[in-house]
Design an enzyme around this catalytic site. Structure first.
Site, short mmCIF file in Angstrom:
data_model
loop_
_atom_site.label_atom_id
_atom_site.label_comp_id
_atom_site.label_asym_id
_atom_site.label_seq_id
_atom_site.Cartn_x
_atom_site.Cartn_y
_atom_site.Cartn_z
N CYS A 167 -0.02 -13.93 9.19
CA CYS A 167 -0.01 -14.91 8.11
C CYS A 167 1.01 -14.55 7.05
O CYS A 167 1.12 -15.20 6.03
CB CYS A 167 -1.39 -15.01 7.48
SG CYS A 167 -1.96 -13.43 6.89
N ASN A 174 9.48 -0.26 -6.68
CA ASN A 174 9.50 -1.70 -6.95
C ASN A 174 10.65 -2.14 -7.85
O ASN A 174 10.75 -3.30 -8.19
CB ASN A 174 8.14 -2.14 -7.51
CG ASN A 174 7.05 -1.99 -6.46
OD1 ASN A 174 7.35 -1.79 -5.28
ND2 ASN A 174 5.80 -2.06 -6.88
N1 EPU Z 1 1.66 -15.12 -4.52
C1 EPU Z 1 1.54 -16.36 -3.95
N2 EPU Z 1 2.67 -17.00 -3.55
C2 EPU Z 1 3.91 -16.45 -3.68
C3 EPU Z 1 4.04 -15.18 -4.26
C4 EPU Z 1 2.88 -14.53 -4.68
O1 EPU Z 1 0.43 -16.90 -3.82
O2 EPU Z 1 4.91 -17.08 -3.29
C5 EPU Z 1 0.46 -14.41 -4.97
C6 EPU Z 1 0.20 -13.15 -4.14
O3 EPU Z 1 -0.48 -13.47 -2.94
C7 EPU Z 1 -0.63 -12.31 -5.09
C8 EPU Z 1 -0.05 -12.68 -6.46
O4 EPU Z 1 0.65 -13.91 -6.29
O5 EPU Z 1 -1.98 -12.69 -5.04
C9 EPU Z 1 0.86 -11.65 -7.07
O6 EPU Z 1 1.92 -11.36 -6.20
P1 EPU Z 1 3.37 -10.91 -6.73
O7 EPU Z 1 4.35 -11.90 -6.22
O8 EPU Z 1 3.31 -10.65 -8.18
O9 EPU Z 1 3.53 -9.54 -5.98
P2 EPU Z 1 4.77 -9.03 -5.14
O10 EPU Z 1 6.04 -9.34 -5.83
O11 EPU Z 1 4.61 -9.44 -3.72
C10 EPU Z 1 4.95 -6.70 -6.34
C11 EPU Z 1 4.87 -5.27 -5.90
C12 EPU Z 1 3.45 -4.90 -5.59
C13 EPU Z 1 2.61 -5.13 -6.83
C14 EPU Z 1 2.74 -6.58 -7.30
C15 EPU Z 1 2.01 -6.83 -8.61
C16 EPU Z 1 7.01 -4.95 -4.83
C17 EPU Z 1 7.76 -4.68 -3.58
N3 EPU Z 1 5.71 -5.09 -4.70
O12 EPU Z 1 4.49 -7.47 -5.22
O13 EPU Z 1 3.46 -3.52 -5.28
O14 EPU Z 1 1.27 -4.84 -6.55
O15 EPU Z 1 4.13 -6.91 -7.50
O16 EPU Z 1 2.52 -6.03 -9.62
O17 EPU Z 1 7.58 -4.99 -5.92
C18 EPU Z 1 2.79 -1.56 -4.18
O18 EPU Z 1 3.73 -1.00 -4.75
O19 EPU Z 1 1.90 -0.95 -3.52
C19 EPU Z 1 2.68 -3.02 -4.27
C20 EPU Z 1 1.89 -3.74 -3.49
#
Ligand code: EPU
Length: 456
Positions: free
Chosen positions: A138, A42
């Site tokens: 989705c 990440n």
């Molecule tokens: N969310 C929204 N709208 C958006 C963006 C996010 O509603 O535009 C919601 C998501 O649906 C979720 C929450 O906000 O419910 C948190 O999402 P976030 O954006 O923080 O997560 P991400 O950036 O998509 C990264 C990691 C994840 C990790 C999360 C939380 C990467 C590639 N992925 O995801 O890692 O769980 O942050 O720390 O960096 C994994 O490594 O298995 C993994 C899923």
């Protein structure tokens, strides 16, 4: 088959009559030995996107050999970046000839990944256009990327939705903005950072995510020439600059992989030294690990995790943004909690639906009840989201082997360690998913003395 799994299989020397995406685990052998974790999935993938912003080459060290890195590498090459590997674990990015790409090319390389979203800011700066292919289902609906699109619009990007996907342009360039995220989203914070560093003027980001991987991305951007200050209370200020150069950086270690192997050590009654693990970024995890009854010893080059004997204790935890207990740590920990004496409660507050993997654990003999709307009688410390889920884990329960289709990355690893501790044999299909985020998983299992059959 996935190439990093094939490499693993070759190194591990396992040859049996299975298809390439299957593994058979014979449970009951403690995992003992030393393995090494490299850079965080990440962080590494985001650092690779950041290279696009520099007009001289960048060098990233400790890059893990995982399929998510291959996806981002493929995308960078689609945009004309020359990517080379000067030595094992290093990638060099030459961004002299960055160019636009077509929806179909991007789609072909992105697969199920959401990473194309993070290319938007850098591409708008470099080429004036960014495309996000419609990945189907989705996943590209407004909701999961709404924070990203709202932030990009605040910088002045124009978002057009068409049948192939979303096209962004910036007819008047990108200008610094005042942005407050509805939730401290990791991806949306990265989006703002990667866009604001080259926007005109200053950006103030409120309610930002402050995960260690974000701090490491900020360190990279600072090396490139950016001016970013992290203020108290989740505020980040970014002063846009005209030009950024390439970076040389060693990626932050993978905290999620460390937590996964730490859980594997207590689940299998094992003893695992994880080279490359650091204490500072794992404090919250280590506290919970100790409360559950796991032992650890922080050394200069890594952390040793083991089951010290005796019973494991139940805990009540809730997942949260940093510095809370990460959502990615709950799945392997839940396997350990199936062996604790008493009832544990895990609240998932980051994602709406991240307990699906517990169904297979129940098939293996666990006693886990998921409450899809949380537990009204157990108010959470942080009421950050409108939704919550709770899992109640009652232990200890004897686990037995099962046939499992790996559902996702973290869930899959949890099933793997459950099978390693279970009585009897388990057969997994779809095991390649685990190599999205766990480097050399087969080789590491072999190093730790796991009893398994695998044909690459
Ligand atoms: N969310 C929204 N709208 C958006 C963006 C996010 O509603 O535009 C919601 C998501 O649906 C979720 C929450 O906000 O419910 C948190 O999402 P976030 O954006 O923080 O997560 P991400 O950036 O998509 C990264 C990691 C994840 C990790 C999360 C939380 C990467 C590639 N992925 O995801 O890692 O769980 O942050 O720390 O960096 C994994 O490594 O298995 C993994 C899923």
């Amino acid at each position: 088959m996935n190439s990093s799994l094939a490499l693993d299989a070759q190194k591990a020397g396992q040859r049996v009559g299975l298809t390439s995406d299957e593994i058979v685990i014979n449970g009951g052998t403690p995992l003992i030995g030393r393995i090494r974790v490299r850079g965080a999935k990440n962080l590494a993938t985001k650092a690779m996107v950041a290279a696009l912003l520099g007009d001289t080459p960048s060098l990233l060290k400790d890059v893990p050999e995982i399929s998510d890195v291959q996806v981002v590498r493929g995308l960078l090459e689609v945009y004309g970046v020359r990517v080379m590997s000067p030595s094992v674990g290093e990638l060099r990015f030459d961004t002299t000839n960055v160019e636009t790409a077509h929806f179909a090319e991007i789609d072909a390389h992105a697969g199920a990944s959401r990473i194309p979203i993070l290319f938007c800011g850098p591409l708008l700066h470099r080429t004036g256009e960014a495309l996000i292919p419609d990945l189907g289902g989705c996943r590209i609906g407004d909701r999961p990327i709404n924070f990203h699109l709202d932030a990009l619009r605040a910088f002045g990007a124009v978002v057009d939705k068409g049948h192939e996907g979303i096209r962004l342009t910036a007819p008047n360039g990108l200008t610094g903005a005042n942005i407050e995220l509805p939730y401290p989203s990791v991806g949306a914070t990265e989006q703002v950072l990667l866009t604001a560093v080259r926007a005109k003027g200053t950006t103030e980001l409120k309610n930002a995510a402050i995960e260690p991987e974000i701090m490491d991305l900020i360190a990279i951007l600072q090396k490139m020439g950016a001016i970013i200050s992290v203020e108290p209370n989740r505020v980040i200020l970014i002063e846009g600059v005209d030009r950024l150069i390439g970076y040389t950086h060693r990626a932050l270690f993978d905290r999620n992989e460390v937590a996964s192997w730490a859980a594997a050590a207590i689940v299998t009654h094992g003893d695992i030294f994880v080279e490359g693990a650091r204490q500072a970024e794992l404090m919250t995890f280590l506290n919970v690990y100790r409360k559950v009854g796991g032992a650890f010893d922080v050394q200069e080059d890594g952390i040793r995790f083991w089951h010290p004997g005796g019973v494991l204790n139940p805990v009540t935890i809730e997942t949260d943004v940093h510095p809370g207990f990460m959502t990615d740590w709950q799945q392997p920990l839940i396997v350990a909690l199936t062996q604790a004496h008493g009832t544990s409660i895990v609240h998932e507050t980051v994602y709406e639906n991240r307990f699906g993997f517990t169904e297979d654990l129940n098939e293996m003999g666990a006693d886990i009840v998921v409450h899809k709307s949380g537990l009204p009688d157990h108010p959470r410390r942080v009421a950050r989201r409108d939704f919550e889920q709770a899992a109640i884990i009652t232990g200890p329960t004897k686990l037995h082997g099962a046939d499992i289709r790996v559902p996702d990355l973290r869930g899959g690893f949890s099933h793997l360690i459950a099978a390693l501790s279970a009585e009897g044999q388990s057969k997994f299909i779809n095991v390649g998913i685990i190599s999205r985020g766990y480097e050399h998983i087969i080789e590491k299992l072999a190093t730790l003395g796991a009893n398994f059959e695998y044909e690459g």
